[in-house]
Design an enzyme around this catalytic site. Structure first.
Site, PDB file in Angstrom:
ATOM      1  N   LYS A  76       0.408  -1.661   0.179  1.00 50.59           N
ATOM      2  CA  LYS A  76      -0.409  -0.217  -0.071  1.00 50.59           C
ATOM      3  C   LYS A  76       1.011   1.300   0.379  1.00 50.59           C
ATOM      4  CE  LYS A  76      -3.522  -0.598  -0.178  1.00 50.59           C
ATOM      5  NZ  LYS A  76      -5.573   0.728  -0.405  1.00 50.59           N
ATOM      6  N   ASP A 123      -8.402   0.358   6.229  1.00 50.44           N
ATOM      7  CA  ASP A 123      -8.615  -0.545   7.473  1.00 50.44           C
ATOM      8  C   ASP A 123      -6.786  -0.831   7.946  1.00 50.44           C
ATOM      9  OD1 ASP A 123      -6.436  -3.023   5.532  1.00 50.44           O
ATOM     10  OD2 ASP A 123      -7.137  -1.416   4.344  1.00 50.44           O
TER      11      ASP A 123
HETATM   12  C1  LIG Z   1      -3.089  -5.806   1.637  1.00 49.29           C
HETATM   13  C2  LIG Z   1      -4.376  -4.936   0.027  1.00 49.29           C
HETATM   14  N1  LIG Z   1      -4.364  -5.752  -0.517  1.00 49.29           N
HETATM   15  C3  LIG Z   1      -5.684  -5.321  -1.033  1.00 49.29           C
HETATM   16  C4  LIG Z   1      -6.255  -4.286  -1.186  1.00 49.29           C
HETATM   17  C5  LIG Z   1      -7.260  -3.956  -2.118  1.00 49.29           C
HETATM   18  O1  LIG Z   1      -7.036  -3.165  -2.397  1.00 49.29           O
HETATM   19  P1  LIG Z   1      -8.266  -1.613  -3.276  1.00 49.29           P
HETATM   20  O2  LIG Z   1      -8.769  -1.293  -2.060  1.00 49.29           O
HETATM   21  O3  LIG Z   1      -7.473  -0.460  -4.322  1.00 49.29           O
HETATM   22  O4  LIG Z   1      -9.132  -2.266  -4.458  1.00 49.29           O
HETATM   23  C6  LIG Z   1      -5.851  -3.644   0.040  1.00 49.29           C
HETATM   24  C7  LIG Z   1      -7.112  -2.602   0.376  1.00 49.29           C
HETATM   25  O5  LIG Z   1      -6.442  -1.840   1.394  1.00 49.29           O
HETATM   26  C8  LIG Z   1      -5.129  -3.869   0.619  1.00 49.29           C
HETATM   27  O6  LIG Z   1      -4.711  -3.417   2.117  1.00 49.29           O
END
Ligand SMILES: Cc1ncc(COP(=O)(O)O)c(C=O)c1O
Length: 403
Positions: A76, A123
């Site tokens: 992220k 989150d």
């Molecule tokens: C570990 C992880 N994978 C995938 C995502 C998904 O990303 P997006 O919200 O851009 O779809 C997030 C989003 O916070 C994440 O923390």
């Protein structure tokens, strides 16, 4: 809620595809050049799972392992840091190529720019990235976390010196809270990892920042003499990450793009619901969005991302929690000879999905529709490591969330 993976092929009418340019290769190149200036930067590993590929009847299976990203255990930070750099560049009337780590951490920069306050809702992973980058660049960060956020994730953000709270509302309401506070703060700006009407510039920069991960993977695949992945599986919360990956590869292979499969947590499957409605309009999923895939627990699609996915995605999948848990266990204890990948709940859903599609006859129709076979070169993104170590142990060691 169904215990099966629900899926739908993309039958939506296309739009004018005006957002694909956000992920133009030169924009991703700028992000990569910026990230490379950080002393903490290193290309994250691409795990080559030959044993698993053979077992599942695939030509190749590759997992980009973001547990190594900047020591933060998730991809992220790529987005938040690049958006902050582009925001600062814009405020200063300069080009982002001048915003190197050395300059941004210099006394000269402090004199030239001073300090802004970056607000965000998270989150966990996005907020940690923003807090980390703000800390490194001597900026302020204020982070709001939704109801149910774990103490580990809270502590990881607080440790970076950000002001952080856990609220009694869900993620989407936290986003609204951050926006309202930024509007009342001098030099306050929202760095949110999703777009909505009227809030598009910063999220588009965040998507470009994520592009570094796709560009690295493409280069690593080329080194392995896989010129083009045939299939890219990517997980989605709001869809910024998914549209970033899809946008990058669609621009890299404009005439023969890979097949793109978008995977969501069943409890927060807004993109799947939109694709199922098939009229081209996004859908919203409300409520508590309760899933172990905390990073995917988002019910409102990114408007820019939706447009890219609507035009380029091949299939949308809605996945129960056991899929992620199965993926975590398979990546942690791989086929002998394959490398192990420490992959958290939101990171491992791709492994769980590809395992189910290739080995369970219930998904034969999907397997055929996606043309997954012994010639397929499949790319997955393990977007986080064990960001919640207690739950990771519960799932991987104690077998929690079994099918
Ligand atoms: C570990 C992880 N994978 C995938 C995502 C998904 O990303 P997006 O919200 O851009 O779809 C997030 C989003 O916070 C994440 O923390």
């Amino acid at each position: 809620m169904s215990e099966k993976i629900e899926w739908v092929l993309n039958r939506m009418p296309g739009s004018d595809d005006a957002q694909l340019v956000v992920m133009a290769l030169e924009n991703v190149e700028k992000a990569k050049a910026f990230h490379r200036t950080f002393p903490q930067y290193g290309v994250t590993p691409l795990a080559k799972l030959d044993g698993m590929a053979a077992r599942l009847g695939l030509g190749g299976l590759y997992v980009k392992d973001e547990s190594y990203r900047f020591g933060l255990n998730a991809f992220k930070v790529l987005g938040g840091s690049f958006a902050m750099a582009r925001y600062i560049a814009q405020e200063m009337g300069r080009d982002v190529s001048e915003m190197t780590y050395d300059y941004l951490t210099s006394d000269q920069f402090r004199e030239d720019f001073g300090q802004a306050t970056f607000f965000t809702a998270t989150d966990g992973n996005h907020g940690r990235g923003v807090a980390w980058a703000a800390n490194k660049l001597h900026q302020r960060a204020v982070v709001h976390m939704p109801k149910g956020s774990t103490k580990t994730r809270f502590d990881n953000i607080a440790r970076e010196g950000a002001e952080v709270t856990i609220e009694e509302v869900n993620y989407d309401d936290c986003v609204r809270m951050a926006a309202a506070e930024a509007a009342q703060t001098e030099h306050g700006v929202v760095v949110q990892d999703t777009a909505w009407e009227g809030y598009e510039e910063i999220p588009s920069w965040i998507m470009q920042g994520y592009g570094t991960m796709a560009a690295e993977a493409a280069e690593q695949l080329r080194t392995l003499e896989v010129n083009r992945p045939t299939h890219v599986f990517v997980q989605a919360g709001v869809g910024s990450l998914a549209s970033s990956m899809v946008g990058f590869f669609a621009n890299l292979f404009p005439t023969c793009p890979p097949k793109f499969v978008i995977m969501e947590a069943a409890a927060a499957d807004c993109l799947y619901q939109g694709a199922k409605a098939a009229d081209g309009n996004p859908r919203v999923v409300g409520g508590d969005l309760k899933t172990i895939m905390a990073g995917l627990a988002c019910g409102e699609p990114n408007t820019i991302g939706w447009d890219i996915l609507r035009n380029h995605a091949d299939a949308f999948l809605s996945c129960p929690d056991w899929v992620a848990a199965n993926g975590m266990r398979r990546l942690a204890a791989p086929v002998k000879g394959d490398p192990s990948v420490t992959s958290g709940e939101s990171g491992a859903v791709g492994m769980g999905v590809i395992d189910a599609i290739m080995s369970d006859s219930a998904y034969a129709e999907l397997r055929e529709a996606l043309e997954l076979d012994g010639s397929s070169q499949v790319l997955l993104f393990s977007t986080e490591g064990d960001t919640d170590p207690e739950r990771y142990a519960q799932i991987v060691w104690d077998g929690a969330w079994a099918k």
